[in-house]
Design a protein around this motif. Structure first.
Motif, PDB file in Angstrom:
ATOM      1  N   PHE A 133       2.088  83.467  32.442  1.00 17.97           N
ATOM      2  CA  PHE A 133       2.849  84.471  32.327  1.00 17.97           C
ATOM      3  C   PHE A 133       3.031  85.730  33.051  1.00 17.97           C
ATOM      4  O   PHE A 133       3.465  86.753  33.152  1.00 17.97           O
ATOM      5  N   VAL A 134       1.906  85.609  34.049  1.00 19.68           N
ATOM      6  CA  VAL A 134       1.641  86.788  35.134  1.00 19.68           C
ATOM      7  C   VAL A 134       1.080  86.206  36.439  1.00 19.68           C
ATOM      8  O   VAL A 134       0.576  85.206  36.360  1.00 19.68           O
ATOM      9  N   GLU A 135       1.394  86.846  37.655  1.00 19.49           N
ATOM     10  CA  GLU A 135       1.244  86.505  38.719  1.00 19.49           C
ATOM     11  C   GLU A 135      -0.712  86.643  38.834  1.00 19.49           C
ATOM     12  O   GLU A 135      -1.119  87.303  38.184  1.00 19.49           O
ATOM     13  N   ASN A 136      -1.296  85.931  39.583  1.00 20.33           N
ATOM     14  CA  ASN A 136      -2.877  85.780  39.545  1.00 20.33           C
ATOM     15  C   ASN A 136      -3.203  87.247  39.512  1.00 20.33           C
ATOM     16  O   ASN A 136      -4.457  87.600  39.026  1.00 20.33           O
ATOM     17  N   ASP A 158       3.633  94.741  29.533  1.00 16.34           N
ATOM     18  CA  ASP A 158       4.708  93.784  29.001  1.00 16.34           C
ATOM     19  C   ASP A 158       6.150  94.494  28.689  1.00 16.34           C
ATOM     20  O   ASP A 158       5.876  95.803  28.803  1.00 16.34           O
ATOM     21  N   LEU A 159       7.022  93.738  28.214  1.00 11.70           N
ATOM     22  CA  LEU A 159       8.143  94.542  27.619  1.00 11.70           C
ATOM     23  C   LEU A 159       7.792  95.508  26.649  1.00 11.70           C
ATOM     24  O   LEU A 159       6.977  95.167  25.898  1.00 11.70           O
ATOM     25  N   PRO A 160       8.641  96.507  26.808  1.00  6.70           N
ATOM     26  CA  PRO A 160       8.364  97.626  25.600  1.00  6.70           C
ATOM     27  C   PRO A 160       8.932  97.148  24.182  1.00  6.70           C
ATOM     28  O   PRO A 160       9.714  95.896  23.937  1.00  6.70           O
ATOM     29  N   MET A 161       8.410  97.585  23.085  1.00 11.03           N
ATOM     30  CA  MET A 161       8.647  97.091  21.713  1.00 11.03           C
ATOM     31  C   MET A 161       8.996  98.500  21.018  1.00 11.03           C
ATOM     32  O   MET A 161       8.237  99.153  20.881  1.00 11.03           O
ATOM     33  N   GLN A 162      10.183  98.307  20.212  1.00  7.63           N
ATOM     34  CA  GLN A 162      10.453  99.651  19.620  1.00  7.63           C
ATOM     35  C   GLN A 162      10.262 100.723  20.261  1.00  7.63           C
ATOM     36  O   GLN A 162       9.564 101.664  19.615  1.00  7.63           O
ATOM     37  N   ASN A 163      10.731 101.052  21.576  1.00  9.71           N
ATOM     38  CA  ASN A 163      10.564 102.264  22.205  1.00  9.71           C
ATOM     39  C   ASN A 163       8.926 102.493  22.534  1.00  9.71           C
ATOM     40  O   ASN A 163       8.815 103.583  22.730  1.00  9.71           O
ATOM     41  N   ARG A 164       8.209 101.576  22.279  1.00  7.64           N
ATOM     42  CA  ARG A 164       6.780 101.751  22.745  1.00  7.64           C
ATOM     43  C   ARG A 164       6.390 101.011  24.108  1.00  7.64           C
ATOM     44  O   ARG A 164       6.968  99.873  24.042  1.00  7.64           O
ATOM     45  N   LYS A 165       5.529 101.724  24.939  1.00 12.17           N
ATOM     46  CA  LYS A 165       5.212 100.826  25.855  1.00 12.17           C
ATOM     47  C   LYS A 165       3.972  99.910  25.388  1.00 12.17           C
ATOM     48  O   LYS A 165       3.255 100.074  24.433  1.00 12.17           O
ATOM     49  N   PHE A 214       6.321  87.893  19.004  1.00  5.24           N
ATOM     50  CA  PHE A 214       6.351  88.507  20.172  1.00  5.24           C
ATOM     51  C   PHE A 214       5.488  87.803  21.466  1.00  5.24           C
ATOM     52  O   PHE A 214       5.809  87.535  22.542  1.00  5.24           O
ATOM     53  N   ILE A 215       4.260  87.427  21.091  1.00  7.09           N
ATOM     54  CA  ILE A 215       3.350  86.844  21.703  1.00  7.09           C
ATOM     55  C   ILE A 215       3.717  85.272  22.159  1.00  7.09           C
ATOM     56  O   ILE A 215       3.598  84.864  22.964  1.00  7.09           O
ATOM     57  N   THR A 216       4.177  84.715  20.794  1.00  8.55           N
ATOM     58  CA  THR A 216       4.489  83.589  20.705  1.00  8.55           C
ATOM     59  C   THR A 216       5.630  83.245  21.959  1.00  8.55           C
ATOM     60  O   THR A 216       5.778  82.156  22.719  1.00  8.55           O
ATOM     61  N   ALA A 217       6.564  84.208  22.151  1.00  7.24           N
ATOM     62  CA  ALA A 217       7.527  83.991  22.908  1.00  7.24           C
ATOM     63  C   ALA A 217       7.082  84.344  24.281  1.00  7.24           C
ATOM     64  O   ALA A 217       7.714  83.829  25.234  1.00  7.24           O
ATOM     65  N   LEU A 218       5.916  84.785  24.691  1.00  7.18           N
ATOM     66  CA  LEU A 218       5.261  85.194  25.934  1.00  7.18           C
ATOM     67  C   LEU A 218       4.806  83.661  26.333  1.00  7.18           C
ATOM     68  O   LEU A 218       5.259  83.380  27.496  1.00  7.18           O
ATOM     69  N   ASP A 219       4.209  83.319  25.408  1.00 10.66           N
ATOM     70  CA  ASP A 219       3.526  81.851  25.665  1.00 10.66           C
ATOM     71  C   ASP A 219       3.017  81.166  24.246  1.00 10.66           C
ATOM     72  O   ASP A 219       2.316  81.908  23.706  1.00 10.66           O
ATOM     73  N   PRO A 220       3.488  80.041  23.861  1.00 12.61           N
ATOM     74  CA  PRO A 220       3.089  79.427  22.679  1.00 12.61           C
ATOM     75  C   PRO A 220       1.757  79.162  22.680  1.00 12.61           C
ATOM     76  O   PRO A 220       1.011  78.732  21.596  1.00 12.61           O
ATOM     77  N   ASN A 221       1.049  79.118  23.793  1.00 15.65           N
ATOM     78  CA  ASN A 221      -0.376  78.610  23.792  1.00 15.65           C
ATOM     79  C   ASN A 221      -1.410  79.672  23.800  1.00 15.65           C
ATOM     80  O   ASN A 221      -2.626  79.487  23.892  1.00 15.65           O
TER      81      ASN A 221
END
Length: 224
Positions: free
Chosen positions: A92-95, A57-64, A4-11
């Motif tokens: 992955f986010v504005e400043n 971030d995007l919810p996961m399994q109906n969890r915030k 889930f985090i890698t999909a956000l940014d691999p670094n």
């Protein structure tokens, strides 16, 4: 979880996480040893201090989902730079953003199909917390070209810029259910001038506020 985090940014890496009261909290940090100064572009590895940024971030399994992102404050290595220190920027986010870019895209996609009120309700049911005024602010930043002559049936409503202090006005196309435009006021004269820019309006749906009734009558006399 790591995917889930890698999909956000691999670094970025997942350091730890916990789930409490239907909220998943991920502690993440950059794997990069050097950070680029946003002012001069020089890479630096000299850490001044660090703090955590809270980002939804995007919810996961109906969890915030909340990301607590370790953010380094760095010394700039360029002695000619106008800034001695700077904060690490996350791609992955504005400043100054509080929502990831992928979450903002999700909100915009949903909101572009519905009114801001209904969009907020649907997003909340999917564990995404965002208010009507925040949706309007995000939509206003979207590049959009509207053929003013094609707009015929609209809904006019107010929204809070700063709750209990200042308000704006939003115009929604009743046929496409999309936001057409917003202005940071609900002054009768300014709303009237704003509505006048749409010459072929036939229907203006509004709440009971007299200011909108006056603006509608003065900009398009005799319409329903």
């Amino acid at each position: 979880m790591k995917d889930f985090i890698t999909a956000l940014d691999p670094n970025y890496q997942l350091d730890k996480y916990h789930i409490k009261n239907n909220v998943a909290v991920f502690y993440i940090s950059s794997k990069m040893s050097e950070v680029k100064c946003p002012y001069c572009g020089t890479l630096s590895s000299k850490v001044h201090s660090s703090y955590e940024r809270e980002i939804q971030d995007l919810p996961m399994q109906n969890r915030k989902v909340i990301l607590l992102v370790k953010t380094r404050k760095m010394f700039c290595s360029n002695c000619k730079c106008e800034k001695k220190t700077f904060s690490e920027c996350h791609p992955f986010v504005e400043n100054n953003g509080k929502k990831t870019r992928r979450l903002v895209q999700n909100i915009l996609f949903t909101s572009a199909q519905l009114s801001s009120v209904n969009a907020a309700k649907i997003l909340k049911s999917n564990s995404i917390e965002v208010g009507k005024s925040s949706i309007c602010s995000l939509l206003k930043k979207m590049p959009s070209i509207v053929d003013k002559s094609s707009v015929k049936k609209v809904c006019v409503d107010d929204f809070a810029l700063r709750k209990r202090f200042s308000y704006g006005t939003v115009m929604v196309d009743l046929e496409s259910h999309k936001i057409i435009n917003l202005i940071p006021t609900r002054n009768t004269n300014e709303v009237k001038e704003w509505l006048s820019k749409y010459p072929n309006i036939e229907v203006i749906s509004r709440d009971g506020a007299q200011l909108y009734a006056n603006a509608a009558e003065r900009s398009h006399p005799g319409i329903t």
